[in-house]
Design a protein around this motif. Structure first.
Motif, PDB file in Angstrom:
ATOM      1  N   GLY A 632       0.809  -1.205   0.000  1.00  0.00           N
ATOM      2  CA  GLY A 632       0.000   0.000   0.000  1.00  0.00           C
ATOM      3  C   GLY A 632       0.848   1.263   0.000  1.00  0.00           C
ATOM      4  O   GLY A 632       1.982   1.294   0.480  1.00  0.00           O
ATOM      5  N   ARG A 633       0.272   2.335  -0.540  1.00  0.00           N
ATOM      6  CA  ARG A 633       1.010   3.588  -0.737  1.00  0.00           C
ATOM      7  C   ARG A 633       1.530   4.179   0.574  1.00  0.00           C
ATOM      8  O   ARG A 633       2.644   4.688   0.641  1.00  0.00           O
ATOM      9  CB  ARG A 633       0.095   4.606  -1.427  1.00  0.00           C
ATOM     10  CG  ARG A 633       0.792   5.906  -1.784  1.00  0.00           C
ATOM     11  CD  ARG A 633      -0.207   6.909  -2.366  1.00  0.00           C
ATOM     12  NE  ARG A 633      -0.828   6.411  -3.578  1.00  0.00           N
ATOM     13  CZ  ARG A 633      -0.318   6.586  -4.796  1.00  0.00           C
ATOM     14  NH1 ARG A 633       0.799   7.256  -4.950  1.00  0.00           N
ATOM     15  NH2 ARG A 633      -0.940   6.106  -5.853  1.00  0.00           N
ATOM     16  N   LEU A 634       0.727   4.127   1.654  1.00  0.00           N
ATOM     17  CA  LEU A 634       1.148   4.753   2.906  1.00  0.00           C
ATOM     18  C   LEU A 634       2.403   4.097   3.463  1.00  0.00           C
ATOM     19  O   LEU A 634       3.369   4.779   3.840  1.00  0.00           O
ATOM     20  CB  LEU A 634       0.014   4.682   3.931  1.00  0.00           C
ATOM     21  CG  LEU A 634      -1.281   5.408   3.570  1.00  0.00           C
ATOM     22  CD1 LEU A 634      -2.317   5.206   4.669  1.00  0.00           C
ATOM     23  CD2 LEU A 634      -1.027   6.891   3.343  1.00  0.00           C
ATOM     24  N   ALA A 635       2.411   2.757   3.523  1.00  0.00           N
ATOM     25  CA  ALA A 635       3.586   2.045   4.022  1.00  0.00           C
ATOM     26  C   ALA A 635       4.779   2.277   3.104  1.00  0.00           C
ATOM     27  O   ALA A 635       5.920   2.417   3.566  1.00  0.00           O
ATOM     28  CB  ALA A 635       3.295   0.549   4.152  1.00  0.00           C
ATOM     29  N   HIS A 636       4.540   2.340   1.802  1.00  0.00           N
ATOM     30  CA  HIS A 636       5.643   2.549   0.857  1.00  0.00           C
ATOM     31  C   HIS A 636       6.229   3.951   0.979  1.00  0.00           C
ATOM     32  O   HIS A 636       7.443   4.130   0.836  1.00  0.00           O
ATOM     33  CB  HIS A 636       5.154   2.309  -0.574  1.00  0.00           C
ATOM     34  CG  HIS A 636       4.775   0.887  -0.845  1.00  0.00           C
ATOM     35  ND1 HIS A 636       4.135   0.474  -2.001  1.00  0.00           N
ATOM     36  CD2 HIS A 636       4.935  -0.243  -0.097  1.00  0.00           C
ATOM     37  CE1 HIS A 636       3.933  -0.825  -1.948  1.00  0.00           C
ATOM     38  NE2 HIS A 636       4.397  -1.283  -0.808  1.00  0.00           N
ATOM     39  N   GLN A 637       5.408   4.947   1.226  1.00  0.00           N
ATOM     40  CA  GLN A 637       5.939   6.300   1.405  1.00  0.00           C
ATOM     41  C   GLN A 637       6.824   6.376   2.651  1.00  0.00           C
ATOM     42  O   GLN A 637       7.881   7.016   2.638  1.00  0.00           O
ATOM     43  CB  GLN A 637       4.793   7.300   1.498  1.00  0.00           C
ATOM     44  CG  GLN A 637       4.122   7.570   0.159  1.00  0.00           C
ATOM     45  CD  GLN A 637       2.952   8.515   0.272  1.00  0.00           C
ATOM     46  OE1 GLN A 637       2.309   8.603   1.311  1.00  0.00           O
ATOM     47  NE2 GLN A 637       2.649   9.219  -0.795  1.00  0.00           N
ATOM     48  N   THR A 638       6.398   5.727   3.729  1.00  0.00           N
ATOM     49  CA  THR A 638       7.234   5.698   4.928  1.00  0.00           C
ATOM     50  C   THR A 638       8.535   4.949   4.663  1.00  0.00           C
ATOM     51  O   THR A 638       9.619   5.399   5.066  1.00  0.00           O
ATOM     52  CB  THR A 638       6.461   5.037   6.092  1.00  0.00           C
ATOM     53  OG1 THR A 638       5.286   5.803   6.359  1.00  0.00           O
ATOM     54  CG2 THR A 638       7.310   4.971   7.346  1.00  0.00           C
ATOM     55  N   LEU A 639       8.438   3.811   3.967  1.00  0.00           N
ATOM     56  CA  LEU A 639       9.641   3.062   3.603  1.00  0.00           C
ATOM     57  C   LEU A 639      10.565   3.922   2.749  1.00  0.00           C
ATOM     58  O   LEU A 639      11.795   3.934   2.952  1.00  0.00           O
ATOM     59  CB  LEU A 639       9.252   1.790   2.847  1.00  0.00           C
ATOM     60  CG  LEU A 639      10.411   0.935   2.305  1.00  0.00           C
ATOM     61  CD1 LEU A 639      11.286   0.439   3.448  1.00  0.00           C
ATOM     62  CD2 LEU A 639       9.873  -0.243   1.493  1.00  0.00           C
ATOM     63  N   GLY A 640      10.001   4.686   1.808  1.00  0.00           N
ATOM     64  CA  GLY A 640      10.814   5.544   0.958  1.00  0.00           C
ATOM     65  C   GLY A 640      11.568   6.589   1.759  1.00  0.00           C
ATOM     66  O   GLY A 640      12.766   6.851   1.516  1.00  0.00           O
ATOM     67  N   MET A 641      10.888   7.218   2.723  1.00  0.00           N
ATOM     68  CA  MET A 641      11.542   8.218   3.569  1.00  0.00           C
ATOM     69  C   MET A 641      12.702   7.610   4.351  1.00  0.00           C
ATOM     70  O   MET A 641      13.785   8.201   4.460  1.00  0.00           O
ATOM     71  CB  MET A 641      10.525   8.819   4.532  1.00  0.00           C
ATOM     72  CG  MET A 641       9.567   9.792   3.881  1.00  0.00           C
ATOM     73  SD  MET A 641      10.424  11.276   3.334  1.00  0.00           S
ATOM     74  CE  MET A 641       9.032  12.301   2.886  1.00  0.00           C
ATOM     75  N   LEU A 642      12.481   6.407   4.909  1.00  0.00           N
ATOM     76  CA  LEU A 642      13.516   5.788   5.731  1.00  0.00           C
ATOM     77  C   LEU A 642      14.668   5.258   4.880  1.00  0.00           C
ATOM     78  O   LEU A 642      15.839   5.369   5.264  1.00  0.00           O
ATOM     79  CB  LEU A 642      12.901   4.665   6.570  1.00  0.00           C
ATOM     80  CG  LEU A 642      11.822   5.114   7.564  1.00  0.00           C
ATOM     81  CD1 LEU A 642      11.210   3.916   8.280  1.00  0.00           C
ATOM     82  CD2 LEU A 642      12.399   6.096   8.578  1.00  0.00           C
ATOM     83  N   LEU A 643      14.356   4.687   3.700  1.00  0.00           N
ATOM     84  CA  LEU A 643      15.419   4.189   2.827  1.00  0.00           C
ATOM     85  C   LEU A 643      16.317   5.322   2.349  1.00  0.00           C
ATOM     86  O   LEU A 643      17.546   5.172   2.287  1.00  0.00           O
ATOM     87  CB  LEU A 643      14.809   3.477   1.614  1.00  0.00           C
ATOM     88  CG  LEU A 643      14.352   2.028   1.775  1.00  0.00           C
ATOM     89  CD1 LEU A 643      13.843   1.494   0.446  1.00  0.00           C
ATOM     90  CD2 LEU A 643      15.483   1.140   2.289  1.00  0.00           C
ATOM     91  N   THR A 644      15.708   6.452   1.979  1.00  0.00           N
ATOM     92  CA  THR A 644      16.529   7.553   1.468  1.00  0.00           C
ATOM     93  C   THR A 644      17.469   8.102   2.538  1.00  0.00           C
ATOM     94  O   THR A 644      18.578   8.549   2.232  1.00  0.00           O
ATOM     95  CB  THR A 644      15.645   8.682   0.911  1.00  0.00           C
ATOM     96  OG1 THR A 644      14.651   9.037   1.863  1.00  0.00           O
ATOM     97  CG2 THR A 644      14.984   8.247  -0.384  1.00  0.00           C
TER      98      THR A 644
END
Length: 825
Positions: A632-644
């Motif tokens: 889902g988009r919400l979990a992926h956006q959080t993952l994106g912030m942490l990965l970057t």
């Protein structure tokens, strides 16, 4: 069991009472609370009210032989019906009136919503009807009034409709606390829960009962299932879009489906989608079919007008959002069209049930996926529904911010003893495990603002009395509570008013509805946008609202709305992963989708269930890393912030990322394929990385603002005035910074962290995914973009990270991108 008058009424309509309707009568006679689980069209609502109608009719017979009995009964409320939607309460009132009138029952029924006049609300407190239909928010307001004990002393039954849509949410927390209060005010009442088919009824059974050491459950009645629905997926074998959510390519097919139906509901997932879809359909409506628009931002009068036209059967279609998801009964609807993926099997069942609304006849539905991933999701959802499998839900604990609002509401009714209130609150299922420490912290917060804020008089809302109780510090607090009660926090809205051309802005105008303040503030005079199904020209903003005139402009903006986007359910995501990993299941997919997956398998790899595929490849002068969690988009956006953040520390120089429901793509200046993927995706990112990001995250601050509003620390509305969105955000940001520095374990910060687990950030689901893929990460370093990565790179939505993002990266030629991905050399 069923009195003769009621048997005759069923017979006159050619009906037979269903087994589950009679079962609820039996449980009522035993004075038992019960949960009824039944599919749409199974007569749930009538089943819920039937015992009350029979009992009230019995009182009338008794009154005939005992003078004065009838008057005594009429002075008290007998049955309280609670619905999640105002429109549903109004619809139920209309349908309930019919059997009462036809059987000539001397029973009064009234609704109480935010639209009820002040005079009627006042009268209802002193002279309530036999049956009152209302919402969770209105129940809280009734309980916060000093007359609450008198009003509810004769209550015998509480009917909770669409309980599956309420119980595991903040509105459910509010309702559960209200039920706990009712258990003290009317200890003899019983409860009836009405629910659509759910995977696990036990949490709902527990919700219905006052909790204690035994974790009591209500009785359970499960109705027999109805006819299987007929579900068609509209996806061409010649063309399926790679990305997007509007399904513009399929509008001709949607219009054809509308023409073939008597009346159709066209469901979309967001209000902006509703506006665009309505415009697209209207442009090709060559037959001038009566088509309407219905969503939550439209003016109440407009929505009621559409609902009345639907009830009369005078419309051929309504483009709508979740405002019409729940059980409003429109018998004329014979087809449901869902544009975009449903995001959950249970939601799809709910929407399909709007067609026919009869248990023994199959409902007809058409799913219209807007892109290739949505074809997979629609197929998985259809297969799940036909197999009778539904989504489960992660159970949440009761929110401390909601509890704070309830504590203040309790003080508005009368001074209270904290320890007695604690015991009462623990009877509510979401708060069954509440500790004394947490409860005391909430009460202290309501009374003083907490350690960091107690020096400010404005946050002192409770005062102790000589007998150990707590009371309101000032009578005005009761009025402020009434103006701000509720847990649905919406962005500040501006009225949109339509005026005649040539008149100066502000010179009167009919209200069309409301739009978010932040969108209106971006408009300049002369800008055009689509709203309420019309193309409008912005003429100016005045204190009374935004003034517009009608115009024509094919390039008009579509307003963006916060909220309203459903997350992809965990259950459905798992089924999509299973489908993708099983080539033998691809045969039922459209040819373009089959080709897409086959070339992906040849060029890269198809991940197996439980694996996480991570691809890296260069494109232009940038390097990409794309992973496919399907969370889902919400979990992926959080993952994106942490990965970057991690990639930045490893000197890969990330420049940005895009996230959709199925994938996350990060781009950087250096090749990220050289990274240690197991370390990059380790669960420890949810420790210090998460904490340091949350400290500066606007999404997290927005979550805090919502908690602060619900808890009453920040008021949006005051008598005669209302704060702007900027004022509310400024106030909440100041308080947030003070609390983080001086009281890191403040009740509101804990409530915010709890919300982050399942709300805007979906941290809990991200944690589950990282645990699931540990040591199961499959990496592929490719020479060019893979087929599976194309939709992610075409996504418009993106989050910014440190550094400037080259806009050209997201605007590369689509044809070239697809050509590179699908080459088989």
């Amino acid at each position: 069991m069923l009195p003769a008058k009621f048997q005759d009424w069923f017979a006159a309509r050619g009906w037979q009472p269903r087994a589950h309707q009679l079962a609820l009568l039996d449980h009522a006679q035993k004075d038992e609370s019960v949960l009824l689980v039944a599919p749409t069209g199974g007569g749930k609502t009538l089943a819920g009210f039937l015992p009350s109608l029979v009992e009230l009719e019995g009182f009338d017979k008794l009154a005939a032989s005992r003078p004065g009995q009838k008057r005594a009964r009429r002075s008290g409320l007998h049955t309280l019906y609670i619905s999640p939607l105002k429109a549903l309460a109004v619809d139920v009132a209309r349908n309930l009136t019919l059997p009462i009138e036809e059987m000539q029952l001397a029973i009064t029924v009234e609704t109480r919503t935010g639209d009820t006049s002040a005079a009627r609300r006042q009268r209802q407190r002193h002279l309530p009807p036999d049956i009152l239909l209302t919402t969770p928010e209105q129940l809280s307001l009734l309980l916060a009034h000093p007359r609450a004990p008198k009003m509810f002393e004769s209550l015998r039954t509480v009917v909770l409709d669409e309980l599956h849509a309420l119980y595991n949410s903040k509105r459910g927390d509010l309702l559960a606390l209200g039920l706990a209060r009712l258990a003290s005010l009317a200890p003899r009442h019983r409860r009836v829960g009405l629910s659509a088919t759910v995977k696990d009824p036990v949490p709902l059974q527990r919700f219905l009962m006052p909790q204690g050491e035994s974790h009591a459950l209500s009785e359970l009645v499960v109705a027999k299932g109805g006819a299987k629905p007929q579900i068609e997926i509209s996806a061409s074998d010649s063309y399926v879009p790679w990305a997007g959510h509007l399904a513009r390519h399929a509008m001709a097919d949607v219009m054809a489906a509308i023409r073939s139906a008597k009346t159709a509901l066209v469901f979309v997932n967001t209000r902006s989608q509703a506006e665009r879809t309505f415009q697209e359909l209207w442009a090709i409506n060559d037959d001038n079919l009566p088509i309407a628009l219905h969503h939550g931002s439209l003016a109440l009068e407009q929505r009621r007008k559409v609902e009345a036209a639907m009830a009369k059967g005078s419309l051929r279609a309504v483009v709508c959002t979740s405002t019409l998801d729940l059980g409003i009964d429109w018998g004329a609807v014979d087809k449901v069209i869902c544009i975009g993926a449903p995001k959950g099997a249970a939601r799809l069942v709910q929407r399909i049930g709007r067609a026919n609304h009869r248990l023994d006849e199959p409902s007809a539905a058409v799913l219209v996926p807007a892109n290739r991933f949505e074809v997979l999701e629609c197929t998985a959802a259809r297969d799940a529904v036909l197999a009778g499998e539904l989504d489960g839900e992660r159970l949440k604990t009761g929110g401390l911010d909601v509890l704070a609002q309830h504590v203040l509401g309790t003080a508005c009714a009368a001074p209270f003893l904290p320890r007695a209130l604690f015991e009462e609150v623990r009877k509510a299922a979401p708060y069954a495990h509440l500790t004394v420490k947490d409860f005391d912290a909430v009460v202290d917060f309501v009374a003083t603002g907490g350690y960091a804020l107690r020096a400010y008089d404005r946050y002192a809302r409770l005062r102790p009395t000589e007998d150990g109780k707590l009371r309101l510090a000032h009578p005005r607090l009761a009025q402020e509570y009434r103006l701000n009660a509720g847990v649905i926090v919406e962005d500040p809205m501006v009225e949109i008013r339509l005026q005649a051309k040539g008149r100066p802005a502000g010179a009167g105008g009919r209200k069309l509805g409301e739009l978010e303040e932040y969108f209106v503030e971006q408009l300049s005079v002369g800008d055009t946008f689509v709203f309420a199904g019309e193309v409008l020209r912005f003429e100016g903003l005045r204190e009374t609202g935004a003034f517009v005139t009608r115009t024509r402009d094919p390039e008009a903006h579509i307003p963006s709305y916060n909220g309203g986007k459903f997350p992809l359910s965990t259950f459905l995501a798992e089924r999509v992963r299973e489908m993708v990993s099983a080539p033998e299941s691809w045969q039922k997919l459209p040819e373009p989708v089959q080709e897409w997956l086959k070339i992906q398998e040849w060029r890269s790899v198809i991940p197996m269930p439980g694996q996480l595929l991570v691809e890296s490849f260069p494109r232009g002068n940038r390097h990409y890393l794309v992973c496919y969690p399907f969370e889902g988009r919400l979990a992926h956006q959080t993952l994106g912030m942490l990965l970057t953040r991690r990639l930045e520390r490893a000197y890969f120089h990330p420049l940005g990322f895009v996230a959709n429901e199925y994938a996350l793509a990060v781009w950087a200046a250096r090749d990220m394929g050289a990274a240690n993927m197991e370390a990059l995706f380790d669960q420890d990112m949810l420790g210090d990385d998460l904490d340091s990001w949350l400290a500066e995250s606007n999404l997290y601050k927005r979550t805090f603002r919502n908690c602060a509003i619900i808890a009453g620390l920040i008021q949006r509305r005051f008598p005669g005035k209302e704060k702007s969105g900027r004022q509310v955000t400024f106030s909440s940001d100041l308080i947030y910074d003070v609390l983080r520095e001086h009281e890191a374990d403040h009740v509101l910060l804990r409530a915010t962290y709890q919300d982050a687990g399942s709300g805007l950030l979906d941290v809990a689901r991200l944690g589950d995914m990282l645990a699931r893929v540990k040591k199961r990460i499959v990496t592929r370093r490719l020479e060019r973009v893979s087929p599976l990565a194309v939709p992610a790179l075409l996504e418009i939505s993106r989050e910014m990270v440190a550094g400037e993002v080259d806009e050209a990266i997201l605007r590369e030629n689509e044809d070239a991108l697809i050509r590179d991905a699908m080459r088989v050399d």
